[in-house]
Enzyme design. Sequence first.
Site, mmCIF file in Angstrom:
data_model
loop_
_atom_site.group_PDB
_atom_site.id
_atom_site.type_symbol
_atom_site.label_atom_id
_atom_site.label_comp_id
_atom_site.label_asym_id
_atom_site.label_seq_id
_atom_site.Cartn_x
_atom_site.Cartn_y
_atom_site.Cartn_z
ATOM 1 N N GLU A 6 -0.063 -0.701 5.844
ATOM 2 C CA GLU A 6 1.036 -0.161 6.642
ATOM 3 C C GLU A 6 0.912 1.346 6.749
ATOM 4 O OE1 GLU A 6 4.972 1.210 7.959
ATOM 5 O OE2 GLU A 6 3.953 1.765 6.115
ATOM 6 N N ASP A 33 0.844 -1.189 0.000
ATOM 7 C CA ASP A 33 0.000 0.000 0.000
ATOM 8 C C ASP A 33 0.884 1.244 0.000
ATOM 9 O OD1 ASP A 33 0.776 -0.633 2.688
ATOM 10 O OD2 ASP A 33 -0.734 0.737 3.466
HETATM 11 ZN ZN LIG Z 1 6.973 2.128 3.983
#
Ligand SMILES: [Zn+2]
Length: 389
Positions: free
Chosen positions: A139, A74
């Site tokens: 993340e 992501d």
């Molecule tokens: Zn990163």
Amino acid sequence: MDSLPLSLAKALLRCPSVTPEEGGALSFIESVLKEAGFEVHRPVFSEPGTPDVENLYARYGTGNPYLLFAGHTDVVPPGDLSRWRHEPFSGEIEDGELYGRGAVDMKGGIACMMAAALDFIRENPDFDGSIGFLITGDEEGPAVNGTVKLLEWAKGRGERFDHCILGEPTNPNQLGDMIKIGRRGSLTGRIVVEGKQGHVAYPHLADNPIPGMMRLIEGLLREPLDHGTHHFDASNLEMTTVDVGNPASNVIPAEVRATFNIRFNDLWTPESLESEIARRLSEAAGNSVRYTLRMEPTNAIAFLTPPNEFVGFIADAIEAETGIHPKLSTTGGTSDARFIVKHCPVVEFGLVGQTMHQIDERVAIADLDRLAAIYRKVLNTYFVPSLRG
Ligand SMILES: [Zn+2]
């Protein structure tokens, strides 16, 4: 023709995977790894109040040692599209640099890990051990349905990792600068000092909370928390805001709020820090300041992977490829390594971080090839003892 790291990076950059969107990135990795003989899983995790997020876990081999590559596909949003030199999800190249959101943070890093693993497996299909990929799509966002749950999921299946390389962009200026062998913890606290509102001309009828807050802040900042350790800078307490929010110059305010954040080293736990903060505040307050302290929950503990043989493998591979002796560092913000370290020793090494999260995020093609070569060397030393120097 494009090198393998470049063609993988280009394909990943063309997937619009802004958190929590998968954007085709994990499907691409799945197809490439399956083709190479990996067993691939795609767990989706949920949590009330957060979007469902897709993740990927892949393993080649069944034996030990087991080396795990970790990362995230992501990316943060591109921002103002008109300010980008090239469309952020097109994977365009100019002057030897590949442009796109995630070029260094961290699809480029994942491409290099994949290229290294594919090449190693092609040359050593029957090596003793296992190579895995633990890739999350959560993340950069809430980070709730990502690495923590993926690690627990893997543990539940009986997966046991020996070592992990997390491919976040760790180098400040050039490839080879820096390996991260630990990270500081982070803890936030909020203080409220209560007084009594009133007219400034009649202070005896009011109780101004501002001088009390000043005493508390002074008490917090008077002494350093520590003086650092061999591998860590000194812990730092930073006041981030002090709020009264009083628009009137003739009113004594009722309360003051303040927030601080501490980046702490491995001399502290969140619990030991909290009692130190409470002690300092109570000493500064004496009997005259009425206040409350609230510490926010944190999952960001400080950790260190002590420099050992594994760190040495990586440092040697970096030096052989770049001629630079990397610094072993624990600086910077938090990362998913803080979750991985609960399962196995983890070291972070990736691309150069200069353009991460910026407009025109980009990576030098030469860096992609060199990082892949570094990971490739690490696989050799890790799995083929006769190649160790
Ligand atoms: Zn990163």
